[in-house]
Design a protein around this motif. Structure first.
Motif, PDB file in Angstrom:
ATOM      1  N   LEU A  84      73.265  58.355  45.530  1.00 56.17           N
ATOM      2  CA  LEU A  84      72.153  59.082  44.873  1.00 56.17           C
ATOM      3  C   LEU A  84      73.112  60.672  44.600  1.00 56.17           C
ATOM      4  O   LEU A  84      73.925  61.222  45.670  1.00 56.17           O
ATOM      5  CB  LEU A  84      71.211  59.361  45.881  1.00 56.17           C
ATOM      6  N   ALA A  85      72.792  61.005  43.663  1.00 55.32           N
ATOM      7  CA  ALA A  85      73.331  62.375  43.370  1.00 55.32           C
ATOM      8  C   ALA A  85      72.326  62.874  42.350  1.00 55.32           C
ATOM      9  O   ALA A  85      71.471  62.521  41.866  1.00 55.32           O
ATOM     10  CB  ALA A  85      74.680  62.157  42.576  1.00 55.32           C
ATOM     11  N   PRO A  86      72.421  64.450  42.515  1.00 51.58           N
ATOM     12  CA  PRO A  86      71.153  65.101  41.591  1.00 51.58           C
ATOM     13  C   PRO A  86      71.083  64.616  40.199  1.00 51.58           C
ATOM     14  O   PRO A  86      72.393  64.625  39.540  1.00 51.58           O
ATOM     15  CB  PRO A  86      71.718  66.708  41.630  1.00 51.58           C
ATOM     16  N   SER A  87      70.064  64.456  39.679  1.00 51.01           N
ATOM     17  CA  SER A  87      69.933  63.981  38.145  1.00 51.01           C
ATOM     18  C   SER A  87      70.464  65.167  37.358  1.00 51.01           C
ATOM     19  O   SER A  87      70.162  66.353  37.580  1.00 51.01           O
ATOM     20  CB  SER A  87      68.283  63.872  38.061  1.00 51.01           C
ATOM     21  N   MET A  88      70.822  64.779  36.123  1.00 55.02           N
ATOM     22  CA  MET A  88      71.370  65.758  35.243  1.00 55.02           C
ATOM     23  C   MET A  88      70.849  65.308  33.979  1.00 55.02           C
ATOM     24  O   MET A  88      70.432  64.467  33.578  1.00 55.02           O
ATOM     25  CB  MET A  88      73.143  65.485  35.348  1.00 55.02           C
ATOM     26  N   VAL A  89      70.958  66.376  33.054  1.00 52.93           N
ATOM     27  CA  VAL A  89      70.460  66.081  31.839  1.00 52.93           C
ATOM     28  C   VAL A  89      71.674  66.858  30.753  1.00 52.93           C
ATOM     29  O   VAL A  89      72.377  67.869  31.181  1.00 52.93           O
ATOM     30  CB  VAL A  89      69.357  67.159  31.559  1.00 52.93           C
ATOM     31  N   ALA A  90      71.825  65.923  29.831  1.00 54.26           N
ATOM     32  CA  ALA A  90      72.913  66.182  28.922  1.00 54.26           C
ATOM     33  C   ALA A  90      72.497  67.223  27.971  1.00 54.26           C
ATOM     34  O   ALA A  90      71.511  67.271  27.532  1.00 54.26           O
ATOM     35  CB  ALA A  90      73.397  64.829  28.056  1.00 54.26           C
ATOM     36  N   ASP A  91      73.437  68.389  27.823  1.00 59.57           N
ATOM     37  CA  ASP A  91      73.041  69.505  27.053  1.00 59.57           C
ATOM     38  C   ASP A  91      73.035  68.999  25.398  1.00 59.57           C
ATOM     39  O   ASP A  91      74.015  68.405  25.012  1.00 59.57           O
ATOM     40  CB  ASP A  91      74.254  70.528  27.089  1.00 59.57           C
ATOM     41  N   ALA A  92      72.045  69.171  24.802  1.00 55.62           N
ATOM     42  CA  ALA A  92      71.919  68.696  23.554  1.00 55.62           C
ATOM     43  C   ALA A  92      73.041  69.195  22.648  1.00 55.62           C
ATOM     44  O   ALA A  92      73.335  68.331  21.635  1.00 55.62           O
ATOM     45  CB  ALA A  92      70.320  69.028  22.703  1.00 55.62           C
ATOM     46  N   ARG A  93      73.566  70.269  22.723  1.00 57.20           N
ATOM     47  CA  ARG A  93      74.612  70.678  21.857  1.00 57.20           C
ATOM     48  C   ARG A  93      76.064  70.145  22.444  1.00 57.20           C
ATOM     49  O   ARG A  93      76.628  69.532  21.427  1.00 57.20           O
ATOM     50  CB  ARG A  93      74.352  72.194  21.830  1.00 57.20           C
ATOM     51  N   THR A  94      76.197  70.273  23.593  1.00 58.79           N
ATOM     52  CA  THR A  94      77.920  70.191  24.036  1.00 58.79           C
ATOM     53  C   THR A  94      77.690  68.919  24.422  1.00 58.79           C
ATOM     54  O   THR A  94      78.772  68.268  24.573  1.00 58.79           O
ATOM     55  CB  THR A  94      78.144  71.140  24.975  1.00 58.79           C
ATOM     56  N   GLY A  95      76.562  68.273  24.882  1.00 62.64           N
ATOM     57  CA  GLY A  95      76.759  66.792  25.645  1.00 62.64           C
ATOM     58  C   GLY A  95      77.079  67.000  27.038  1.00 62.64           C
ATOM     59  O   GLY A  95      77.081  66.060  28.013  1.00 62.64           O
ATOM     60  N   ALA A  96      77.570  68.187  27.764  1.00 57.49           N
ATOM     61  CA  ALA A  96      77.809  68.200  29.097  1.00 57.49           C
ATOM     62  C   ALA A  96      76.702  68.155  29.926  1.00 57.49           C
ATOM     63  O   ALA A  96      75.582  68.277  29.666  1.00 57.49           O
ATOM     64  CB  ALA A  96      78.424  69.908  29.133  1.00 57.49           C
ATOM     65  N   PHE A  97      76.946  67.510  31.087  1.00 59.37           N
ATOM     66  CA  PHE A  97      75.929  67.192  31.795  1.00 59.37           C
ATOM     67  C   PHE A  97      75.776  68.468  32.968  1.00 59.37           C
ATOM     68  O   PHE A  97      76.539  69.270  33.228  1.00 59.37           O
ATOM     69  CB  PHE A  97      76.260  66.000  32.867  1.00 59.37           C
TER      70      PHE A  97
END
Ligand SMILES: O=C(O)CCC(=O)C(=O)O
Ligand SMILES: [Fe+2]
Length: 313
Positions: free
Chosen positions: A150-163
Protein backbone atom coordinates in the motif's frame (compact mmCIF):
# COMPACT_ATOMS: atom_id res chain seq x y z
CA UNK A 1 -8.90 13.14 -12.39
CA UNK A 2 -5.70 13.08 -14.37
CA UNK A 3 -4.52 10.35 -16.63
CA UNK A 4 -2.59 7.37 -15.34
CA UNK A 5 0.45 7.31 -17.63
CA UNK A 6 2.47 4.51 -16.10
CA UNK A 7 2.12 1.87 -13.49
CA UNK A 8 4.33 1.91 -10.39
CA UNK A 9 7.07 -0.74 -10.62
CA UNK A 10 5.71 -2.67 -7.64
CA UNK A 11 2.72 -3.59 -9.78
CA UNK A 12 4.96 -6.25 -11.26
CA UNK A 13 6.55 -7.57 -8.07
CA UNK A 14 5.24 -10.82 -6.66
CA UNK A 15 4.62 -11.14 -2.97
CA UNK A 16 7.74 -12.86 -1.62
CA UNK A 17 7.47 -16.11 0.29
CA UNK A 18 9.66 -16.66 3.30
CA UNK A 19 10.94 -20.17 2.61
CA UNK A 20 13.61 -20.81 0.03
CA UNK A 21 17.32 -21.42 -0.01
CA UNK A 22 20.00 -18.85 -0.94
CA UNK A 23 20.46 -20.44 -4.39
CA UNK A 24 16.75 -20.20 -5.05
CA UNK A 25 16.66 -16.57 -3.99
CA UNK A 26 19.28 -15.76 -6.63
CA UNK A 27 17.29 -17.65 -9.25
CA UNK A 28 14.04 -15.90 -8.37
CA UNK A 29 15.86 -12.58 -8.64
CA UNK A 30 16.68 -13.58 -12.22
CA UNK A 31 12.96 -14.12 -12.85
CA UNK A 32 12.17 -10.70 -11.43
CA UNK A 33 14.77 -9.13 -13.72
CA UNK A 34 13.10 -10.78 -16.73
CA UNK A 35 9.70 -9.56 -15.62
CA UNK A 36 10.95 -6.00 -15.14
CA UNK A 37 12.38 -6.11 -18.68
CA UNK A 38 9.09 -7.62 -19.96
CA UNK A 39 10.98 -10.74 -21.07
CA UNK A 40 7.96 -12.78 -20.20
CA UNK A 41 8.71 -16.07 -21.93
CA UNK A 42 12.26 -16.02 -20.50
CA UNK A 43 10.73 -15.52 -17.05
CA UNK A 44 8.47 -18.49 -17.69
CA UNK A 45 11.27 -20.83 -18.72
CA UNK A 46 13.39 -19.91 -15.69
CA UNK A 47 10.35 -20.50 -13.49
CA UNK A 48 9.78 -23.89 -15.14
CA UNK A 49 13.29 -25.01 -14.20
CA UNK A 50 12.92 -23.80 -10.63
CA UNK A 51 9.51 -25.40 -10.22
CA UNK A 52 10.86 -28.67 -11.56
CA UNK A 53 13.66 -28.44 -9.00
CA UNK A 54 10.95 -28.31 -6.33
CA UNK A 55 10.96 -24.61 -5.37
CA UNK A 56 7.55 -23.72 -3.88
CA UNK A 57 7.87 -19.98 -4.48
CA UNK A 58 8.63 -20.51 -8.17
CA UNK A 59 5.74 -22.98 -8.43
CA UNK A 60 3.29 -20.53 -6.93
CA UNK A 61 4.38 -17.80 -9.35
CA UNK A 62 4.28 -20.24 -12.28
CA UNK A 63 0.69 -21.21 -11.42
CA UNK A 64 -0.31 -17.54 -11.39
CA UNK A 65 1.36 -16.67 -14.71
CA UNK A 66 0.08 -19.83 -16.40
CA UNK A 67 -3.51 -18.97 -15.52
CA UNK A 68 -3.38 -15.30 -16.53
CA UNK A 69 -1.42 -15.87 -19.71
CA UNK A 70 1.82 -14.06 -18.87
CA UNK A 71 4.47 -15.23 -21.34
CA UNK A 72 2.16 -17.82 -22.91
CA UNK A 73 -1.49 -18.57 -23.61
CA UNK A 74 -3.73 -18.41 -20.52
CA UNK A 75 -4.45 -21.92 -19.24
CA UNK A 76 -6.62 -22.11 -16.14
CA UNK A 77 -6.96 -25.91 -16.20
CA UNK A 78 -3.23 -26.52 -16.32
CA UNK A 79 -2.62 -23.94 -13.59
CA UNK A 80 -5.29 -25.44 -11.36
CA UNK A 81 -3.87 -28.95 -11.80
CA UNK A 82 -0.41 -27.68 -10.84
CA UNK A 83 -1.81 -25.89 -7.78
CA UNK A 84 -3.58 -29.09 -6.70
CA UNK A 85 -0.37 -31.07 -7.19
CA UNK A 86 1.64 -28.54 -5.13
CA UNK A 87 -1.09 -28.48 -2.48
CA UNK A 88 -0.63 -32.21 -1.99
CA UNK A 89 3.17 -31.89 -1.87
CA UNK A 90 3.72 -28.65 0.06
CA UNK A 91 0.43 -27.83 1.84
CA UNK A 92 0.76 -24.29 3.19
CA UNK A 93 -0.27 -21.43 0.91
CA UNK A 94 -1.17 -23.86 -1.91
CA UNK A 95 -3.60 -25.77 0.32
CA UNK A 96 -5.06 -22.51 1.70
CA UNK A 97 -5.79 -21.28 -1.82
CA UNK A 98 -7.37 -24.58 -2.83
CA UNK A 99 -9.55 -24.55 0.29
CA UNK A 100 -10.71 -21.02 -0.54
CA UNK A 101 -11.62 -22.08 -4.09
CA UNK A 102 -13.47 -25.17 -2.90
CA UNK A 103 -16.07 -22.78 -1.45
CA UNK A 104 -16.49 -20.95 -4.78
CA UNK A 105 -18.47 -23.46 -6.90
CA UNK A 106 -16.29 -22.92 -9.98
CA UNK A 107 -16.54 -24.55 -13.38
CA UNK A 108 -13.50 -26.12 -15.03
CA UNK A 109 -12.34 -22.75 -16.35
CA UNK A 110 -12.56 -20.86 -13.08
CA UNK A 111 -15.91 -19.17 -13.74
CA UNK A 112 -18.75 -19.31 -11.21
CA UNK A 113 -21.36 -21.94 -12.13
CA UNK A 114 -24.16 -19.53 -11.26
CA UNK A 115 -24.44 -15.86 -12.17
CA UNK A 116 -24.41 -13.64 -9.08
CA UNK A 117 -27.74 -11.80 -8.78
CA UNK A 118 -27.75 -8.04 -8.46
CA UNK A 119 -30.35 -5.42 -7.45
CA UNK A 120 -30.87 -2.51 -9.82
CA UNK A 121 -30.31 0.76 -7.96
CA UNK A 122 -30.40 3.17 -10.88
CA UNK A 123 -31.33 2.43 -14.49
CA UNK A 124 -29.67 5.50 -16.08
CA UNK A 125 -26.17 4.17 -15.37
CA UNK A 126 -27.18 0.52 -14.86
CA UNK A 127 -26.07 0.71 -11.24
CA UNK A 128 -26.40 -2.68 -9.55
CA UNK A 129 -25.57 -3.86 -6.07
CA UNK A 130 -24.65 -7.47 -5.35
CA UNK A 131 -25.22 -8.50 -1.76
CA UNK A 132 -22.78 -11.05 -0.41
CA UNK A 133 -20.72 -11.02 -3.60
CA UNK A 134 -17.66 -12.09 -1.59
CA UNK A 135 -17.26 -14.29 1.48
CA UNK A 136 -15.41 -12.91 4.52
CA UNK A 137 -12.45 -15.17 3.65
CA UNK A 138 -12.36 -13.81 0.09
CA UNK A 139 -12.43 -10.20 1.38
CA UNK A 140 -9.49 -10.97 3.66
CA UNK A 141 -7.57 -12.72 0.87
CA UNK A 142 -7.90 -9.71 -1.46
CA UNK A 143 -6.77 -7.25 1.22
CA UNK A 144 -3.85 -9.49 2.21
CA UNK A 145 -2.70 -9.84 -1.41
CA UNK A 146 -1.87 -6.12 -1.58
CA UNK A 147 -1.43 -4.99 2.02
CA UNK A 148 2.40 -5.10 1.96
CA UNK A 149 2.63 -2.60 -0.93
CA UNK A 150 0.00 0.00 0.00
CA UNK A 151 1.29 3.46 -0.89
CA UNK A 152 -0.28 6.93 -0.90
CA UNK A 153 -2.66 7.40 -3.84
CA UNK A 154 -1.30 9.70 -6.51
CA UNK A 155 -2.87 11.70 -9.27
CA UNK A 156 -1.07 12.38 -12.56
CA UNK A 157 -0.61 16.06 -13.33
CA UNK A 158 -2.72 16.72 -16.45
CA UNK A 159 0.05 18.89 -17.96
CA UNK A 160 3.30 17.12 -17.05
CA UNK A 161 2.07 13.60 -16.34
CA UNK A 162 4.10 13.59 -13.11
CA UNK A 163 2.57 11.77 -10.15
CA UNK A 164 1.84 13.79 -7.05
CA UNK A 165 -0.31 13.69 -3.97
CA UNK A 166 -3.56 15.61 -4.43
CA UNK A 167 -6.38 16.42 -2.00
CA UNK A 168 -9.01 15.07 -4.43
CA UNK A 169 -7.80 11.60 -3.62
CA UNK A 170 -6.53 10.93 -0.13
CA UNK A 171 -6.11 7.21 0.43
CA UNK A 172 -3.52 4.49 0.14
CA UNK A 173 -3.69 1.97 -2.63
CA UNK A 174 -2.01 -0.98 -4.27
CA UNK A 175 -2.76 -2.63 -7.59
CA UNK A 176 -2.82 -6.42 -7.64
CA UNK A 177 -0.56 -6.89 -10.64
CA UNK A 178 -0.28 -10.01 -12.81
CA UNK A 179 2.40 -11.60 -10.59
CA UNK A 180 0.06 -11.38 -7.59
CA UNK A 181 -3.04 -12.73 -9.27
CA UNK A 182 -3.17 -16.00 -7.35
CA UNK A 183 -5.93 -18.31 -8.57
CA UNK A 184 -8.49 -17.20 -5.94
CA UNK A 185 -7.98 -13.63 -7.21
CA UNK A 186 -8.35 -14.74 -10.83
CA UNK A 187 -11.53 -16.63 -9.94
CA UNK A 188 -12.94 -13.45 -8.38
CA UNK A 189 -11.96 -11.51 -11.52
CA UNK A 190 -14.00 -14.04 -13.54
CA UNK A 191 -16.94 -13.56 -11.17
CA UNK A 192 -16.66 -9.77 -11.73
CA UNK A 193 -16.57 -10.31 -15.50
CA UNK A 194 -19.66 -12.51 -15.39
CA UNK A 195 -21.58 -10.14 -13.11
CA UNK A 196 -20.74 -7.14 -15.29
CA UNK A 197 -21.31 -8.85 -18.65
CA UNK A 198 -17.73 -8.16 -19.74
CA UNK A 199 -14.69 -10.26 -20.62
CA UNK A 200 -12.07 -10.82 -17.94
CA UNK A 201 -9.46 -9.41 -20.37
CA UNK A 202 -11.12 -5.96 -20.28
CA UNK A 203 -10.21 -5.30 -16.65
CA UNK A 204 -7.39 -3.17 -15.34
CA UNK A 205 -5.40 -4.57 -12.41
CA UNK A 206 -7.72 -4.96 -9.40
CA UNK A 207 -6.73 -2.12 -7.05
CA UNK A 208 -7.02 -2.24 -3.27
CA UNK A 209 -7.82 1.09 -1.62
CA UNK A 210 -7.42 1.87 2.07
CA UNK A 211 -8.86 5.00 3.72
CA UNK A 212 -7.73 6.04 7.20
CA UNK A 213 -9.84 8.47 9.29
CA UNK A 214 -10.10 11.83 7.51
CA UNK A 215 -9.34 10.35 4.10
CA UNK A 216 -11.74 10.54 1.17
CA UNK A 217 -12.04 10.45 -2.60
CA UNK A 218 -13.77 13.65 -3.68
CA UNK A 219 -16.45 13.71 -6.45
CA UNK A 220 -14.94 12.55 -9.73
CA UNK A 221 -15.57 10.65 -12.94
CA UNK A 222 -13.61 7.43 -13.47
CA UNK A 223 -13.43 7.95 -17.24
CA UNK A 224 -10.02 9.06 -18.55
CA UNK A 225 -9.62 12.33 -20.45
CA UNK A 226 -7.35 11.03 -23.17
CA UNK A 227 -7.45 7.35 -24.13
CA UNK A 228 -8.19 5.13 -27.10
CA UNK A 229 -9.60 2.41 -24.85
CA UNK A 230 -12.01 4.14 -22.50
CA UNK A 231 -13.16 2.83 -19.14
CA UNK A 232 -16.75 1.59 -19.47
CA UNK A 233 -17.66 0.41 -15.99
CA UNK A 234 -16.43 0.57 -12.42
CA UNK A 235 -16.80 -2.48 -10.18
CA UNK A 236 -16.25 -1.85 -6.47
CA UNK A 237 -15.80 -4.60 -3.88
CA UNK A 238 -16.45 -3.60 -0.27
CA UNK A 239 -13.97 -5.57 1.81
CA UNK A 240 -15.01 -4.45 5.30
CA UNK A 241 -17.48 -2.24 7.13
CA UNK A 242 -15.88 -1.67 10.53
CA UNK A 243 -15.65 2.09 10.07
CA UNK A 244 -17.81 5.22 10.22
CA UNK A 245 -18.47 7.45 7.22
CA UNK A 246 -16.95 6.32 3.93
CA UNK A 247 -20.15 5.74 1.94
CA UNK A 248 -19.99 5.87 -1.86
CA UNK A 249 -22.00 8.93 -2.85
CA UNK A 250 -23.36 9.77 -6.32
CA UNK A 251 -23.94 13.51 -6.05
CA UNK A 252 -25.68 14.01 -9.43
CA UNK A 253 -28.10 11.12 -8.83
CA UNK A 254 -28.47 11.82 -5.11
CA UNK A 255 -27.75 8.18 -4.23
CA UNK A 256 -25.65 7.03 -1.28
CA UNK A 257 -24.43 3.45 -1.08
CA UNK A 258 -23.53 2.27 2.38
CA UNK A 259 -20.58 -0.12 2.30
CA UNK A 260 -21.31 -3.60 3.64
CA UNK A 261 -18.52 -6.15 3.84
CA UNK A 262 -18.76 -8.57 0.92
CA UNK A 263 -21.12 -6.43 -1.18
CA UNK A 264 -20.23 -5.21 -4.66
CA UNK A 265 -21.36 -2.27 -6.77
CA UNK A 266 -21.12 -1.83 -10.55
CA UNK A 267 -22.11 1.12 -12.72
CA UNK A 268 -21.64 2.44 -16.25
CA UNK A 269 -19.23 5.30 -16.83
CA UNK A 270 -20.23 6.26 -20.37
CA UNK A 271 -23.48 7.04 -22.14
CA UNK A 272 -24.84 5.68 -25.43
CA UNK A 273 -22.32 7.51 -27.61
CA UNK A 274 -19.36 6.60 -25.47
CA UNK A 275 -18.98 9.98 -23.82
CA UNK A 276 -18.61 10.25 -20.02
CA UNK A 277 -21.91 10.01 -18.13
CA UNK A 278 -22.16 12.88 -15.63
CA UNK A 279 -24.66 10.82 -13.62
CA UNK A 280 -21.79 8.47 -12.78
CA UNK A 281 -19.93 11.12 -10.80
CA UNK A 282 -19.21 9.74 -7.35
CA UNK A 283 -17.18 10.20 -4.21
CA UNK A 284 -15.86 8.08 -1.37
CA UNK A 285 -17.10 10.21 1.56
CA UNK A 286 -14.63 10.94 4.37
CA UNK A 287 -14.00 8.10 6.80
CA UNK A 288 -14.55 9.43 10.33
CA UNK A 289 -13.42 6.42 12.40
CA UNK A 290 -11.77 3.09 11.65
CA UNK A 291 -10.31 2.08 8.30
CA UNK A 292 -12.18 1.47 5.05
CA UNK A 293 -10.95 -1.23 2.66
CA UNK A 294 -12.29 -1.63 -0.88
CA UNK A 295 -11.02 -3.03 -4.16
CA UNK A 296 -11.87 -1.47 -7.51
CA UNK A 297 -11.76 -2.98 -11.00
CA UNK A 298 -12.02 -0.43 -13.80
CA UNK A 299 -13.26 -2.16 -16.95
CA UNK A 300 -12.21 -0.94 -20.39
CA UNK A 301 -13.99 -1.06 -23.76
CA UNK A 302 -11.52 -3.56 -25.18
CA UNK A 303 -8.92 -6.02 -23.85
CA UNK A 304 -6.35 -4.36 -21.67
CA UNK A 305 -2.83 -5.71 -21.22
CA UNK A 306 -1.34 -4.62 -17.91
CA UNK A 307 2.17 -5.70 -19.00
CA UNK A 308 2.10 -3.45 -22.04
CA UNK A 309 1.12 -0.40 -20.01
CA UNK A 310 -2.07 1.52 -19.43
CA UNK A 311 -2.47 3.00 -22.90
CA UNK A 312 -0.90 0.33 -25.10
CA UNK A 313 -3.94 -1.92 -25.44
O1 LIG B 1 -14.26 4.82 -1.99
C1 LIG B 1 -15.29 4.74 -2.65
O2 LIG B 1 -16.38 4.42 -2.14
C2 LIG B 1 -15.25 5.06 -4.12
C3 LIG B 1 -13.98 4.63 -4.77
C4 LIG B 1 -13.83 5.15 -6.17
O3 LIG B 1 -14.31 6.16 -6.52
C5 LIG B 1 -13.04 4.36 -7.14
O4 LIG B 1 -12.38 3.40 -6.74
O5 LIG B 1 -13.07 4.73 -8.35
FE1 LIG C 1 -14.12 6.40 -8.70
Amino acid sequence: MGRIRQYPPHLFLPRRQARHTAGMTEAITQVLRHLAARELSEARSTLRHLAQAGDPEASLLEVTLTANGTGGAPDWRKAFAQLADCGARFGGEFADQLALMEQMDLDRDGYPKRLPEGDLIDASIQMQRFEGFLSPAECAFIARTASDILAPSMVADARTGAFKAHPVRRSSEAPIGPTREALPIQAILRRIAKASGTAVTQGEALTVLHYAPGQEYRPHLDTLPDTANQRQKTFILYLNDAFDGGATHFDVLGITVKPRAGDALVFDLVGQHGSPAMAARHAGLPVTAGAKWIATRWIRARPFDVWRGPEAA
